[in-house]
Design a protein around this motif. Sequence first.
Motif, PDB file in Angstrom:
ATOM      1  N   LEU A  49      25.601  44.190  34.946  1.00  0.00           N
ATOM      2  CA  LEU A  49      25.303  44.930  33.559  1.00  0.00           C
ATOM      3  C   LEU A  49      26.751  45.325  32.818  1.00  0.00           C
ATOM      4  N   GLU A  52      23.813  44.046  28.133  1.00  0.00           N
ATOM      5  CA  GLU A  52      22.243  43.311  28.224  1.00  0.00           C
ATOM      6  C   GLU A  52      21.489  44.360  28.922  1.00  0.00           C
ATOM      7  N   ALA A  53      20.231  44.485  29.154  1.00  0.00           N
ATOM      8  CA  ALA A  53      19.637  45.552  29.757  1.00  0.00           C
ATOM      9  C   ALA A  53      18.258  45.451  30.735  1.00  0.00           C
ATOM     10  N   GLN A  64      22.480  53.936  29.454  1.00  0.00           N
ATOM     11  CA  GLN A  64      21.844  53.243  27.815  1.00  0.00           C
ATOM     12  C   GLN A  64      20.897  51.775  28.193  1.00  0.00           C
ATOM     13  N   GLN A  65      21.647  51.459  29.327  1.00  0.00           N
ATOM     14  CA  GLN A  65      21.308  49.884  29.755  1.00  0.00           C
ATOM     15  C   GLN A  65      19.877  50.085  30.631  1.00  0.00           C
ATOM     16  N   GLN A  79      15.646  50.872  30.256  1.00  0.00           N
ATOM     17  CA  GLN A  79      14.458  51.548  30.158  1.00  0.00           C
ATOM     18  C   GLN A  79      13.880  51.983  31.343  1.00  0.00           C
TER      19      GLN A  79
END
Length: 149
Positions: free
Chosen positions: A69, A75-76, A115-116, A118
């Motif tokens: 990452l 990408e996440a 922020q990558q 969730q």
Amino acid sequence: MRKFWFLFCFLSACAHQPTDHLSLNPTSEPIQAQSALPQNKARSIFYQTNDVAVPLSSLAFLQEEGARLKQNPKEALKIVGYTDDEGSSAYNLAIAQRRIDEVVQVLKKAGARAQQLQTYAVGKEKSFCLNDLNCKRQMRRVDVEILKY
């Protein structure tokens, strides 16, 4: 007496109807709850009952993901924590979140940015194992899914 005899005959006839729902509807879809089992076990981290620490066997995987990452900012990861059906709903949501938090901490140390990542905690409402110990072992997990933007 005649009414009871009629009722008995009627109920007896109903009892001999086919009970295999698959033969009645061969195009029926599988039960939706099955999707709660891990789809890609290689990207799942499994836990013992009440454990929240990332298992040693999963550290290298998470460190590689964090480094990946860091190199690929577009990408996440979607990180979903599941639990079995033991304990209260509040307890299960809390333990799922604690497992997720531990996974996120390892990913961030390896270079992932907040922020990558969730995150979603899933409680016992998604568990459907009903005393199947192997199923319960599979439900106690965190899934790490790749998202691309």
